[in-house]
Design an enzyme around this catalytic site. Structure first.
Site, mmCIF file in Angstrom:
data_model
loop_
_atom_site.group_PDB
_atom_site.id
_atom_site.type_symbol
_atom_site.label_atom_id
_atom_site.label_comp_id
_atom_site.label_asym_id
_atom_site.label_seq_id
_atom_site.Cartn_x
_atom_site.Cartn_y
_atom_site.Cartn_z
ATOM 1 N N HIS A 289 0.837 -1.214 0.000
ATOM 2 C CA HIS A 289 0.000 0.000 0.000
ATOM 3 C C HIS A 289 0.874 1.268 0.000
ATOM 4 C CE1 HIS A 289 -3.180 -2.805 0.690
ATOM 5 N NE2 HIS A 289 -2.829 -3.057 1.943
ATOM 6 N N ASP A 340 -5.086 -8.486 -2.790
ATOM 7 C CA ASP A 340 -5.349 -8.254 -1.374
ATOM 8 C C ASP A 340 -6.656 -8.886 -0.873
ATOM 9 O OD1 ASP A 340 -5.398 -7.219 1.178
ATOM 10 O OD2 ASP A 340 -5.075 -5.149 0.621
HETATM 11 C C1 NGQ Z 1 -5.353 -7.510 6.702
HETATM 12 N N1 NGQ Z 1 -5.894 -5.768 5.127
HETATM 13 O O1 NGQ Z 1 -4.472 -7.897 7.460
HETATM 14 O O2 NGQ Z 1 -6.106 -8.289 6.118
HETATM 15 C C2 NGQ Z 1 -5.471 -6.024 6.466
HETATM 16 C C3 NGQ Z 1 -6.450 -5.430 7.435
HETATM 17 C C4 NGQ Z 1 -5.072 -4.554 9.335
HETATM 18 C C5 NGQ Z 1 -5.581 -4.639 4.534
HETATM 19 N N2 NGQ Z 1 -4.777 -3.838 5.172
HETATM 20 C C6 NGQ Z 1 -6.069 -5.560 8.855
HETATM 21 N N3 NGQ Z 1 -6.039 -4.321 3.361
HETATM 22 O O3 NGQ Z 1 -4.395 -3.903 8.554
HETATM 23 O O4 NGQ Z 1 -4.972 -4.423 10.559
HETATM 24 ZN ZN ZN Z 2 -3.098 -6.993 3.101
#
Ligand code: NGQ
Ligand code: ZN
Length: 473
Positions: A289, A340
């Site tokens: 990101h 993702d």
């Molecule tokens: C994840 N996903 O780990 O799946 C993360 C969300 C976080 C994204 N960042 C959870 N898109 O970052 O704490």
């Molecule tokens: Zn992720």
């Protein structure tokens, strides 16, 4: 190419020694192929026994012929496979002010219900969908380690092995990144109960790597740090010191402004700047990101060779913001794309959104110019292919001697491509066509998609439908 059908659809364990999707070919005849120095007609590719391109040219006798133009396959540099089964289930307004953080609550509830069989079946289905869209490999950012109550499975690497089994079932080129996740907020704050399936220390990551290396030697191995919210500087140092020097290391960073604020307050620096001070950023690093970076962070990180792993459809879905792609490329930064959360699984769509996002904020066209010839779609495809291969530690992303035969054959008969020269065909595919134009996919010399359909789509789909029955009521 013979296809072997597994005997136990839906419960496919590595220890059952499920065979690869199909036999490896010894080469491919391409009516046209996008080589490193441009398009060429009537190209013969010879493959060695490990699925690498050993020669361009030579004897075509007995080789299969591709039914359309052949381009390099794409690496999906960021996946949480289990979230494929959640796509759509966070699209109902439940809070007065829905955000990334309320989406995360939904995701935590969803993940709580999944058992190892379901996780494996969902991952296999996600990988089949990736292959059908023109991805040939995937970096699985795997942080789901434990049983729903947070206790480790008898084999602490159980779920890593399930991901490896799904990768083998689908025949995708897998780079597994077992994730270090130890805390619930910047500065070593304690994790909450919803994060109990994810928690571990550097030893758990190393254990997952060892188990997968011996059970599934075809898998490439790296590691990941979940985010600066989930690991401390000391833990980062300990894990990096224990990893081989060339192993890919990925981290979610600066996706949301709240993380930037927390890092400024607690660590005294913005996330990417803090990371650049703490570790030696280099091409082994995948910065996932990196949405909220200032000009100084862009300059430092881009010049280090670290790969920006961009996930435009997920970043849009979660309301993250827009990565400063033009500035990054202006500094010579490498980038890759990932799907993702899998609200879309289509490399063309990720690249298209990357470019049109820049158009929307700049009120201009054709912003991300990467090729010498000005072809925007083709330039994006080539650059993301190279960056993705590097982020996955995979010799891929180019059709060249020494690279794996990770290949996509476009559908020469599709109306969208009618009347197009090859250069325009790639722009049309990336900017207008998408996954429907993918006719065949080859991974390390094995054919996994023919006539647009994965060779195991029906059995993987059946197992998936069983696995998710009732999940979205
Ligand atoms: C994840 N996903 O780990 O799946 C993360 C969300 C976080 C994204 N960042 C959870 N898109 O970052 O704490
Ligand atoms: Zn992720």
């Amino acid at each position: 190419v013979g296809v072997e059908v597994p005997t136990t659809p839906g419960r496919v364990y590595l220890r059952h020694e499920v065979s690869m999707t199909s036999a490896r070919a010894t080469g491919l005849i391409c009516p046209s192929a996008w080589l490193e120095d441009g398009w060429q007609d009537e190209v013969v590719l010879q493959f060695d026994q490990r699925g690498r391109i050993s020669q361009i040219g030579g004897d075509p006798t007995g080789l299969p012929r591709a039914p359309g133009p052949v381009v390099p396959g794409m690496s999906n540099a960021h996946s949480h496979a289990f979230q494929w089964a959640m796509a759509g289930l966070a699209e109902r307004a439940v809070h007065a002010d829905d955000s990334f953080w309320s989406w995360r609550q939904t995701m935590y509830q969803f993940v709580d219900a999944l058992d190892p069989d379901q996780i494996e079946a969902v991952a296999a289905a996600a990988y089949v969908a990736m292959l059908e869209a023109g991805f040939t490999s995937v970096a699985e950012f795997h942080y789901l380690h434990h049983a729903p109550d947070g206790t480790p499975y008898d084999d602490p690497a159980e779920l890593s092995l399930r991901i490896a089994a799904a990768g083998r079932m689908a025949g995708i080129g897998l780079t597994l990144l077992p994730v270090l996740y130890a805390h619930g907020g910047v500065g070593g704050q304690p994790a909450g109960p919803a994060q109990r399936r994810f928690l571990g220390d550097p030893d758990l990551v190393l254990r997952c790597r060892e188990r997968v290396a011996s059970a599934a030697p075809e898998v490439r191995l790296g590691a990941a740090l979940h985010s600066l919210r989930a690991v401390t500087g000391e833990q980062i140092d300990a894990l990096i010191a224990a990893l081989p020097g060339d192993a890919p290391v990925h981290i979610h960073v600066a996706e949301q402004r709240a993380e930037v604020e927390a890092c400024l307050q607690i660590l005294g620096a913005r996330p990417v700047a803090w990371l650049a001070d703490r570790v030696e950023l280099s091409p082994r690093w995948g910065l996932v990101h990196a949405t909220h970076v200032d000009a100084d962070e862009v300059r430092r990180a881009a010049r280090s060779g670290a790969v920006a792993v961009l996930c435009p459809t997920t970043e849009a879905n979660l309301g993250d913001g827009l990565f400063p792609a033009a500035a990054w490329l202006g500094e010579g930064g490498a980038f890759a794309i990932g799907t993702d959360s899998h609200v879309s699984v289509d490399p063309a769509e990720e690249l298209r959104l990357l470019e049109v996002g820049q158009r929307l904020i700049r009120e201009r066209r054709n912003v991300l110019r990467l090729g010498d010839d000005g072809h925007v779609g083709a330039g994006l495809w080539a650059a993301a292919g190279r960056g993705g291969a590097s982020a996955l530690g995979r010799e891929s992303g180019r059709i060249a001697v020494g690279c794996l035969a990770d290949l996509v054959v476009l559908d020469a008969e599709a109306p969208r491509l009618a009347g197009r020269s090859r250069a325009w065909a790639v722009d049309t595919w990336v900017m207008a066509g998408g996954a429907a134009l993918v006719r065949e996919v080859w991974v390390a010399g094995r054919q996994v998609v023919r006539d647009g359909v994965h060779v195991r789509r029906s059995e993987v789909g059946l197992a998936y439908r069983r696995a998710v029955a009732g999940l979205g009521r």
